[in-house]
Design a protein around this motif. Structure first.
Motif, PDB file in Angstrom:
ATOM      1  N   CYS A  83     -66.944  11.204  31.707  1.00 21.68           N
ATOM      2  CA  CYS A  83     -66.582  11.970  32.903  1.00 21.68           C
ATOM      3  C   CYS A  83     -66.523  11.056  34.115  1.00 21.68           C
ATOM      4  O   CYS A  83     -67.267  10.077  34.201  1.00 21.68           O
ATOM      5  N   ARG A 114     -63.005  15.269  32.621  1.00 22.96           N
ATOM      6  CA  ARG A 114     -63.869  15.193  31.432  1.00 22.96           C
ATOM      7  C   ARG A 114     -63.003  14.945  30.197  1.00 22.96           C
ATOM      8  O   ARG A 114     -61.966  15.574  30.020  1.00 22.96           O
ATOM      9  N   GLN A 148     -63.308  14.374  25.895  1.00 23.94           N
ATOM     10  CA  GLN A 148     -64.119  14.343  24.675  1.00 23.94           C
ATOM     11  C   GLN A 148     -63.760  13.087  23.892  1.00 23.94           C
ATOM     12  O   GLN A 148     -62.630  12.914  23.449  1.00 23.94           O
ATOM     13  N   SER A 154     -59.982  17.772  26.981  1.00 26.35           N
ATOM     14  CA  SER A 154     -60.032  17.180  28.309  1.00 26.35           C
ATOM     15  C   SER A 154     -59.823  18.274  29.348  1.00 26.35           C
ATOM     16  O   SER A 154     -59.296  19.343  29.031  1.00 26.35           O
ATOM     17  N   SER A 176     -67.440  21.461  27.889  1.00 23.93           N
ATOM     18  CA  SER A 176     -67.371  20.930  26.530  1.00 23.93           C
ATOM     19  C   SER A 176     -67.415  22.049  25.497  1.00 23.93           C
ATOM     20  O   SER A 176     -66.732  21.998  24.475  1.00 23.93           O
ATOM     21  N   ASP A 183     -68.942  12.969  25.660  1.00 22.56           N
ATOM     22  CA  ASP A 183     -67.923  13.165  26.694  1.00 22.56           C
ATOM     23  C   ASP A 183     -68.052  12.089  27.760  1.00 22.56           C
ATOM     24  O   ASP A 183     -69.169  11.770  28.204  1.00 22.56           O
TER      25      ASP A 183
END
Length: 451
Positions: free
Chosen positions: A274, A264, A266, A244, A238, A272
């Motif tokens: 996942c 992942r 955002q 992503s 992140s 986030d």
């Protein structure tokens, strides 16, 4: 209840930690991290040599203490990789005169606490390496130069463990998942479950401010250390700024030789979503289809969750004004929630509160409270965790509460069958009232959050 004498000195001496990684068979350096001033090559060679000499004599050298108060800890993993942690002391040697014996005892206690921290660090670093590279590449070193290059991909995670960049993230130490308790958990739980199912996965979670806000049942069934390290990896990804990513990961205990895909996305800055999945879906399909479908309707709910911030508790949950900080662990689910509330009446910075909370946790688990995560590690690793067991062997019972009084604050630890609670309390609170403060705080937190 265990009562400790008043300690007039700080619980931690100033110092820095340096991590060394070498091949176990030949002692070839693979990398060095931490501490701005690195150890000379001759010292690194000596640290490796003394360990090899001990091994040749049938002795396992695991830890030693320097005259200046520093610590050196060795661990060999898979008979392939040696990790050495070197912690610098802030002064030290012997003392004489009145109080000399008490000072020596305090130094010995601090040394044990530091060993707990360093042993946990080495376990986490090895698991980070397995998480990113897989166990096969580490256990069967065929090309040292290639391994050196591959290990660079682990550096951001390892540095995160060494530098403890994120205040309030204690999972690296506790092996419990750092959690945030959202104001609307049911809505978010339903969204995570549906999102993971649509991605052909049973493993999904929502990370808010680096902490797990909610996750699928199978995500919580992962080994506690795996949940902690996956959260650390997600924080690292992140921080890279990407919206992503599709990242291959190995689960150190569940799947150390076969990689999974970590997707992942955002959702908002600081939030986030996942999933751990197989070959499908593609990153593009998941980002353009599934993320929009399941998370776009919940933007306001996500903003409410982000508003909880580092307090990690909904605004409806109130705490006593004399509580400076707390760490609450659910022993059954291996989850934790913690928060710092600096008081205008107490000259303690936020950073110092976090430091004291971590140190009090180490103090308690190295002497009194049980560590359930030892059930999740291999027998060979359990042999390196004898400090708490040896100390507790002198008790006729399992301690349930303990407290510590220092010049900066008063600390109280409380253990029940389901929870462990660690509190920092204003020094103005009478010592006889600490137990009442702790039991009331535990009751208030669990009743309001069902944690």
């Amino acid at each position: 209840m265990m009562m400790m004498r008043r300690r007039r000195r700080r619980m931690l001496q100033d110092g820095s930690t340096q991590l060394l990684c070498l091949t176990a068979s030949s002692g070839v350096p693979l990398f060095t991290r931490g501490a701005s001033k690195q150890l000379p090559f001759s010292v690194i060679g000596s640290l490796n040599g003394v360990h090899m000499f001990g091994g040749g004599q049938g002795v396992v050298l695991s830890c030693c203490q320097t005259e200046g108060g520093g610590k050196v800890v060795w661990r060999v993993f898979q008979d392939s990789v040696m990790l050495i942690a070197v912690s610098g002391g802030g002064g030290g040697g012997g003392r004489s005169g009145a109080g000399g014996k008490e000072e020596e005892e305090a130094e010995e206690e601090e040394g044990e606490e530091e060993e707990v921290r360093l042993q946990r660090l080495l376990e986490n670093v090895w698991s980070c390496m397995v998480l990113v590279l897989g166990q096969d590449e580490l256990a069967n070193v065929r090309n040292v130069e290639r391994l050196k290059r591959d290990l660079r991909s682990c550096f951001s995670l390892i540095d995160q463990l060494l530098e403890e960049r994120h205040e309030g993230i204690l999972g690296n130490l506790t092996h419990c998942a750092d959690s945030l308790l959202p104001p609307n958990p049911a809505i978010l739980q339903e969204a995570v479950d549906a999102f993971a199912q649509a991605a052909d996965s049973e493993f999904g979670c929502l990370i808010v401010h680096g902490r797990i806000a909610t996750a699928t049942e199978k995500w919580w069934r992962l080994a506690p250390q795996e949940v902690v390290l996956l959260s650390a990896l997600i924080r690292s990804l992140s921080a890279s700024g990407s919206s992503s990513c599709d990242y291959p990961v190995f689960l150190p205990q569940g799947s150390p030789t076969v990689a999974h895909r970590l997707l992942r996305f955002q959702l908002l800055p600081g939030a986030d979503a996942c999933v751990l999945c197989g070959p499908t879906p593609s990153l593009h399909r998941a980002e353009t289809g599934l993320v929009v479908r399941f998370w776009s309707p919940l933007l306001e709910t996500l903003r409410d969750c982000l508003a909880v911030g580092e307090r990690c508790l909904p605004g409806s949950v109130s705490l006593r004004p004399d509580v400076l900080a707390f760490l609450l662990i659910n022993r059954e689910t291996r989850r934790s929630v913690c928060s710092v509330r600096p008081s205008t009446c107490q000259p303690l910075s936020k950073a110092r509160c976090w430091e004291l909370l971590k140190l009090f946790y180490i103090f308690c688990i190295s002497r009194y409270f049980t560590q359930e995560e030892t059930l999740c590690v291999s027998p060979e690793e359990r042999t390196h965790r004898g400090i708490a067991e040896d100390f507790a062997a002198g008790f006729s019972h399992q301690p349930q509460q303990c407290y510590l009084v220092t010049e900066e604050c008063k600390s109280y630890g409380l253990q029940t069958s389901q929870h462990q609670l660690y509190l920092l309390i204003l020094p103005s609170v009478p010592t006889f009232a600490l137990r009442t403060v702790a039991t009331q705080t535990l009751s208030d937190l669990t009743a309001a959050t069902r944690f």
